[in-house]
Enzyme design. Structure first.
Site, PDB file in Angstrom:
ATOM      1  N   HIS A   1      21.898  -6.247 -26.871  1.00  0.00           N
ATOM      2  CA  HIS A   1      21.141  -5.245 -26.123  1.00  0.00           C
ATOM      3  C   HIS A   1      21.782  -3.860 -26.189  1.00  0.00           C
ATOM      4  O   HIS A   1      21.081  -2.844 -26.193  1.00  0.00           O
ATOM      5  CB  HIS A   1      21.031  -5.691 -24.661  1.00  0.00           C
ATOM      6  CG  HIS A   1      20.169  -4.811 -23.826  1.00  0.00           C
ATOM      7  ND1 HIS A   1      18.798  -4.793 -23.933  1.00  0.00           N
ATOM      8  CD2 HIS A   1      20.475  -3.901 -22.860  1.00  0.00           C
ATOM      9  CE1 HIS A   1      18.294  -3.926 -23.067  1.00  0.00           C
ATOM     10  NE2 HIS A   1      19.288  -3.369 -22.408  1.00  0.00           N
TER      11      HIS A   1
ATOM     12  N   SER B   1      15.054  -0.517 -22.519  1.00  0.00           N
ATOM     13  CA  SER B   1      15.355  -1.489 -21.475  1.00  0.00           C
ATOM     14  C   SER B   1      14.390  -1.277 -20.311  1.00  0.00           C
ATOM     15  O   SER B   1      13.174  -1.373 -20.490  1.00  0.00           O
ATOM     16  CB  SER B   1      16.822  -1.358 -21.057  1.00  0.00           C
ATOM     17  OG  SER B   1      17.231  -2.445 -20.278  1.00  0.00           O
TER      18      SER B   1
END
Length: 742
Positions: free
Chosen positions: A716, A601
């Site tokens: 995610h 990320s």
């Protein structure tokens, strides 16, 4: 005049003209030629200094026009998915055919689906709820038991909602994303379900007594909603479903009161921001006492990633509160709002340093006069302390407090305007995490763990201060072969950067230890010493070392540690990470041939930049779910919500400093880069998979070695399916073993 310059001057002329030139003319021509040669050399130097992927014009239109791989931003386009399929086949052949892959996968899956894991408790309506995934229930079951049964060590669970059965019955790729239940009974819940595992959720009302969705109950179509219960028959919702008007980040900016049976269009607007708002969208929170009675309804209107306006809902409508723009609101005790200011702030003539926990009367925040002598401080951390979780109970505040990244749990009890501190557990070389709390019973659940220490679930009674261990997770790997140490590296500006090292006891300081360096460095997210069981089993047991770098950008030392590297100061976070890598090498822990980095990320920004700036320090990089094209990150949902962190590429000054590090544009074909392994997820609706795809395409174009793997389901968080998660980590560690151990 030298013969070389004369020949250079004559080269642009006919021979006859050159023969007829006077010495003065020839000299002038030679000087002009020399100037032209110098200009050409300077231009060549500029061209060499500018990476081929860096556009001369940094305006958004020019950046897009100069991007040959912008088509890879089409998430599910046929051409994009053909590229993904080709890359996945190539990477799988390399990693999944390795003899170690299946062993790693089995070891990881055994950990992720182990029956003796501590079931994470959620205190609801006097019961303990838990969401559980294992080999038989990969999507999971939401279940419950009594508190006594839970504490017995052998709880008898009752299934409340089976997500596997629900997905099968509806023929959808459904995953559970949490429940918001109405106090005090907490039997009516708003269940969030994601199709595909991303952040976009459908919300349905659920009755835990009937163990069924409520017929004709509250329902919100898929979106990134923000909502809370107001009463049994009303909810406050910021709706982000189809047909709603959203900010450029894809989040809602209007809150409506929805009564039972109403559609979104029929709801009453109770608060509205603006479509130009940044951050993660407006949201409302109804703060309640231990009996479930509302104390205050607060609206948070984000202006960017970190700045917000804070409003209170009164009988006459919303009232803006006099609060700092950078803050965290934790709750309400009586007539006081409990919050932390992330910037210096003054009320009633007293200035509160950034990072202070404050308990200020709501009346004072609404404009009532305040005695300048009154001090509403609950706690003010030192420069080497940071908060990482706060629970507000009936008359107490419980906080996780890190001191030099060593965790502890503290209680603050009110005595008039003064707050008394009690340490519930001492600071040690561990991490502490708040799990849940019950305001009605005064119970706080928390866990402790360390790099080599499995989690222990503990409970604290805030009234008595009594702390009791509830459950101890079994060891998932043999930690006796390793030790944990904390060191500091010195960054480029002299700042001391702490890091944790788990290394073999028998390690010799000859640089031969295979070492993974993990970093994040953003969004004020702390990275203390935590137990990573799959890493310990697959990596440490095979002789590796693991490092957690507490670089700036996190919250280890409060707001300052984060704000030191925002926007144009981002390079300092990269320098911190490089300083830790160099310190490991200088100590003889490892060497560039045996050092790899891992980040995901925001950590993908960190690791991709590191590969460009310090390729000589490493031989491997796992870059997962990454942001990489920082000149276009705002164009890829939900990138615009992070402008407060990185800056706005549409602003020329911001684009200039972002362009100095953005890894996608700064790749060079002549750089000697290590092979990198990039991973992403097609269903990731938080960090766009286009970042990873385009980076891989440019690496290929320039002839660099790389691997790309894109999971085609999940989101995610990689929390959708333990089987997929096991495959993911097996690929990671095969790659790292090949690069650092073989």
């Amino acid at each position: 005049m030298t013969r070389t310059l004369l020949l250079a001057a004559c080269s642009a002329l006919t021979l006859s003209a050159c023969a007829s030139m006077s010495d003065a003319d020839a000299g002038a021509a030679a000087n002009a030629a020399a100037a032209a040669a110098a200009a050409a050399a300077a231009m060549a130097a500029d061209q060499a200094a500018t990476p081929p992927g860096m556009p001369a014009d940094l305006s958004p239109a020019a950046v897009a026009a100069a991007d040959p791989y912008i088509w890879l931003e089409d998430v599910r386009g046929a051409r994009s998915m053909a590229f993904v399929e080709q890359q996945n086949a190539r990477t799988a052949a390399r990693l999944e055919q390795d003899p170690r892959y299946e062993q790693f996968r089995q070891e990881a899956l055994a950990i992720f689906s182990a029956q003796d894991r501590i079931p994470t408790p959620e205190l609801l309506g006097g019961m303990v709820y838990n969401f559980w995934q294992d080999a038989e229930h990969p999507r999971g079951v939401w279940r419950r038991t009594s508190e006594a049964s839970y504490r017995s060590g052998n709880p008898q669970w009752e299934t409340v909602l089976d997500i596997d059965a629900l997905a099968q019955a509806e023929g959808k790729d459904l995953f559970y994303k949490g429940a918001d239940c109405l106090a005090p009974d907490e039997t009516r819940c708003l269940i969030s379900l994601s199709e595909g595992g991303g952040d976009t959720v459908e919300v349905r009302e659920f009755d835990t007594q009937a163990k069924a969705f409520v017929q004709g109950g509250f329902h919100l179509a898929p979106g990134k909603h923000r909502l809370d219960w107001e009463s049994q028959d009303t909810i406050l919702a910021a709706y982000a479903g189809e047909g709603s008007v959203l900010t450029e980040s894809g989040y809602p900016f209007t809150v409506k009161r929805l009564r039972r049976g109403q559609t979104w269009d029929q709801g009453e607007v109770v608060y509205a921001g603006d479509q130009s708002d940044g951050g993660y969208g407006v949201y409302s929170t109804v703060y309640r006492d231990g009996e479930g009675r509302p104390l205050a309804t607060i609206f948070s209107r984000p202006l960017d990633t970190y700045r917000q306006e804070t409003w209170r809902l009164t009988e006459t409508g919303p009232v803006k509160l006099n609060l700092p723009a950078r803050l965290n609101v934790f709750g309400v005790i009586g007539d006081r709002l409990i919050f932390q200011n992330d910037e210096a702030w003054t009320l009633g003539g007293k200035t509160y340093a950034a990072g202070t926990i404050i308990a200020a009367p709501l009346s004072a925040l609404e404009g009532a006069a305040t005695d300048a002598s009154r001090d509403f401080t609950v706690f003010a951390p030192t420069d080497r302390q940071g908060l990482d979780g706060v629970a507000v109970l009936e008359g107490s505040i419980v906080a996780v407090l890190y001191d030099n990244v060593r965790g502890g749990l503290v209680r603050f009890s009110r005595n008039g305007d003064r707050w008394m501190r009690t340490d519930l557990i001492p600071h040690d070389n561990i991490s502490v995490h708040l799990v849940d709390s019950s305001r009605g019973s005064g119970t706080v659940l928390f866990s402790t763990e360390g790099l080599l220490t499995p989690p222990t679930l503990m409970g604290a009674n805030v009234d008595t201060g009594q702390v009791q261990a509830i459950a101890q997770a079994p060891a998932r790997f043999d930690a006796s072969t390793h030790v944990v140490e904390q060191f500091e590296a010195v960054s480029s500006d002299g700042t001391r950067i702490p890091y944790f090292l788990a290394r073999p006891r028998s390690m010799t300081l000859d640089g031969s230890t295979p070492t993974i360096l993990y970093g994040y460095g953003g969004f004020q997210v702390s990275k203390p010493s935590i137990y990573v069981p799959e890493m310990g089993k697959i990596w440490l047991e095979r002789g590796g070392a693991y490092v957690i770098a507490n670089i700036r950008g996190g919250g280890e030392f409060g707001p300052r540690w984060h704000q030191d590297v925002l926007r144009e100061r981002r390079q300092l976070a990269f320098d911190d990470y490089a300083a830790v890598a160099q310190d490991l090498i200088d100590r003889g822990v490892t060497s560039p041939d045996h050092l790899g980095i891992y980040g995901r990320s925001n950590g993908g920004v960190l690791t991709s930049v590191f590969v460009n700036q310090h390729p000589d320090l490493i031989d491997a990089a796992v870059i997962e779910s990454p942001l990489i094209d920082m000149l276009r990150y705002h164009e890829m949902p939900a990138g615009a919500s992070w402008i407060g962190e990185y800056g706005d590429p549409r602003v020329p000054g911001d684009a200039a400093f972002i362009s100095r590090y953005s890894a996608y544009q700064n790749l060079r074909p002549d750089a000697d880069l290590p092979e990198v392994y990039i991973t992403t997820n097609t269903g990731d609706d938080r960090v766009h998979p286009g970042h990873a795809r385009k980076y891989a395409a440019r690496l290929a174009e320039q002839g660099h070695d790389y691997l790309l793997y894109e999971d085609t389901s999940g989101g995610h968080s990689y929390d959708a399916d333990p089987r997929a998660n096991a495959r993911r980590w097996a690929r990671h560690y095969v790659y790292l073993s090949q690069r650092l151990m073989d």
